[in-house]
Write a protein that holds these residues in place. Sequence first.
Motif, PDB file in Angstrom:
ATOM      1  N   ARG A 145      43.111  55.576  34.785  1.00  0.00           N
ATOM      2  CA  ARG A 145      43.011  54.774  36.005  1.00  0.00           C
ATOM      3  C   ARG A 145      44.305  54.938  36.792  1.00  0.00           C
ATOM      4  N   THR A 146      44.314  54.393  38.001  1.00  0.00           N
ATOM      5  CA  THR A 146      45.551  54.329  38.768  1.00  0.00           C
ATOM      6  C   THR A 146      46.435  53.227  38.195  1.00  0.00           C
ATOM      7  N   PRO A 147      47.736  53.241  38.493  1.00  0.00           N
ATOM      8  CA  PRO A 147      48.591  52.148  38.019  1.00  0.00           C
ATOM      9  C   PRO A 147      48.108  50.778  38.486  1.00  0.00           C
ATOM     10  N   ASP A 148      47.625  50.681  39.726  1.00  0.00           N
ATOM     11  CA  ASP A 148      47.116  49.396  40.215  1.00  0.00           C
ATOM     12  C   ASP A 148      45.886  48.957  39.421  1.00  0.00           C
ATOM     13  N   ALA A 149      45.011  49.911  39.118  1.00  0.00           N
ATOM     14  CA  ALA A 149      43.816  49.569  38.338  1.00  0.00           C
ATOM     15  C   ALA A 149      44.191  49.163  36.919  1.00  0.00           C
ATOM     16  N   ALA A 150      45.190  49.832  36.338  1.00  0.00           N
ATOM     17  CA  ALA A 150      45.658  49.456  35.001  1.00  0.00           C
ATOM     18  C   ALA A 150      46.250  48.049  35.024  1.00  0.00           C
ATOM     19  N   ARG A 151      46.952  47.720  36.097  1.00  0.00           N
ATOM     20  CA  ARG A 151      47.513  46.381  36.236  1.00  0.00           C
ATOM     21  C   ARG A 151      46.395  45.334  36.291  1.00  0.00           C
ATOM     22  N   GLN A 152      45.316  45.658  36.998  1.00  0.00           N
ATOM     23  CA  GLN A 152      44.180  44.734  37.101  1.00  0.00           C
ATOM     24  C   GLN A 152      43.491  44.563  35.745  1.00  0.00           C
ATOM     25  N   LEU A 153      43.394  45.657  34.980  1.00  0.00           N
ATOM     26  CA  LEU A 153      42.814  45.562  33.636  1.00  0.00           C
ATOM     27  C   LEU A 153      43.613  44.579  32.775  1.00  0.00           C
ATOM     28  N   ALA A 154      44.926  44.723  32.792  1.00  0.00           N
ATOM     29  CA  ALA A 154      45.769  43.837  31.997  1.00  0.00           C
ATOM     30  C   ALA A 154      45.683  42.399  32.488  1.00  0.00           C
ATOM     31  N   SER A 155      45.583  42.233  33.802  1.00  0.00           N
ATOM     32  CA  SER A 155      45.499  40.888  34.368  1.00  0.00           C
ATOM     33  C   SER A 155      44.207  40.195  33.946  1.00  0.00           C
ATOM     34  N   ARG A 156      43.084  40.923  34.005  1.00  0.00           N
ATOM     35  CA  ARG A 156      41.813  40.345  33.570  1.00  0.00           C
ATOM     36  C   ARG A 156      41.865  39.991  32.090  1.00  0.00           C
ATOM     37  N   ALA A 157      42.432  40.889  31.306  1.00  0.00           N
ATOM     38  CA  ALA A 157      42.541  40.630  29.875  1.00  0.00           C
ATOM     39  C   ALA A 157      43.417  39.409  29.615  1.00  0.00           C
ATOM     40  N   ARG A 158      44.499  39.293  30.354  1.00  0.00           N
ATOM     41  CA  ARG A 158      45.419  38.169  30.168  1.00  0.00           C
ATOM     42  C   ARG A 158      44.725  36.850  30.458  1.00  0.00           C
ATOM     43  N   ARG A 159      43.915  36.813  31.509  1.00  0.00           N
ATOM     44  CA  ARG A 159      43.198  35.578  31.839  1.00  0.00           C
ATOM     45  C   ARG A 159      42.227  35.206  30.719  1.00  0.00           C
ATOM     46  N   ARG A 160      41.563  36.206  30.140  1.00  0.00           N
ATOM     47  CA  ARG A 160      40.618  35.921  29.065  1.00  0.00           C
ATOM     48  C   ARG A 160      41.341  35.474  27.802  1.00  0.00           C
ATOM     49  N   VAL A 161      42.493  36.082  27.519  1.00  0.00           N
ATOM     50  CA  VAL A 161      43.267  35.683  26.349  1.00  0.00           C
ATOM     51  C   VAL A 161      43.782  34.265  26.522  1.00  0.00           C
ATOM     52  N   ARG A 162      44.295  33.947  27.696  1.00  0.00           N
ATOM     53  CA  ARG A 162      44.794  32.596  27.937  1.00  0.00           C
ATOM     54  C   ARG A 162      43.654  31.587  27.953  1.00  0.00           C
ATOM     55  N   GLY A 163      42.465  32.056  28.333  1.00  0.00           N
ATOM     56  CA  GLY A 163      41.302  31.182  28.285  1.00  0.00           C
ATOM     57  C   GLY A 163      40.950  30.782  26.873  1.00  0.00           C
ATOM     58  N   GLY A 164      41.456  31.571  25.881  1.00  0.00           N
ATOM     59  CA  GLY A 164      41.228  31.236  24.491  1.00  0.00           C
ATOM     60  C   GLY A 164      42.075  30.077  23.994  1.00  0.00           C
ATOM     61  N   GLU A 165      43.038  29.639  24.828  1.00  0.00           N
ATOM     62  CA  GLU A 165      43.857  28.490  24.453  1.00  0.00           C
ATOM     63  C   GLU A 165      43.204  27.261  25.060  1.00  0.00           C
TER      64      GLU A 165
END
Length: 285
Positions: A143-163
């Motif tokens: 992916r592009t760096p921006d797309a990779a950043r969005q992937l990590a951001s989505r994952a982070r929201r889901r991980v934090r949603g686990g708290e």
Amino acid sequence: MPQENVLADRFEADRARLRGVAYRMLGSLPEAEDAVQEAWLRLSRSGADGVDDLSAWLTTVTSRVCLDMLRSRKSRREDALDGGIEPSVSGEDAVERETILADSVGLALLVVLKALSPAERIAFVLHDLFDMPFEQIASIVERTPDAARQLASRARRRVRGGEASLDAAQTAQKSVVDAFLLASRTGDLAGLMAVLAPNVVVRSDVLGGGGQVRELRGAEKVANFYNGLAQTARTALVDGAIGAVVAPLGQLTRVLDFRVENGRIVEIFVAGDPARLDAVEVAMV
């Protein structure tokens, strides 16, 4: 010293770190060790000529191998509820290594990471857990760096949603489920009877095998069945409701849905079907 021995020594210096990276991505020690071994094979074939930072190169190669493994992985959850849960590795040393890794990562994170797409999982692990820049992650996930950043951001929201935070009703239900799991784990038959309604029913798509939904009725039968059983079960939010998960070494194998009325459990549904496990939203509480 022969060049191959030099490479082997440099690789061994990175092996434990690479195993940790791969384990967080794959959640399985055998697969993690396979990924690390594949990275060594690629290094031994290609050599290190032109490689400025061997550790970074090995991390990139290991991550690409893990991404391929995640994309091609098929569910292999065949343990029956009453057959116990076997570790994903065999031998005392291997089990101990995986237990240490699982403890270091945390059960909650391993369970939540499973729900991410392969690319999200790679991006989150590499950036948030190992501080790799998105420019490098981009080439791994294609992916592009921006797309990779969005992937990590989505994952982070889901991980934090686990708290998860609980409301009053969920807190009350959690206390009942906690009591049930503790009594089951410690073999407290009286404690089990205290939290089970007289006409409690357990339904399961794995109980007794065969892929059919089976039933167990009555507090005495259910208490005797669960007495000493729930060694690895932990309370969790399962699709937004208080339930429990069985995730030995972070590998989700069962989800339990509970219905509680007047402080007692009236129904339990135990799911081990891979389609259900793949679709479930889990948050540890």
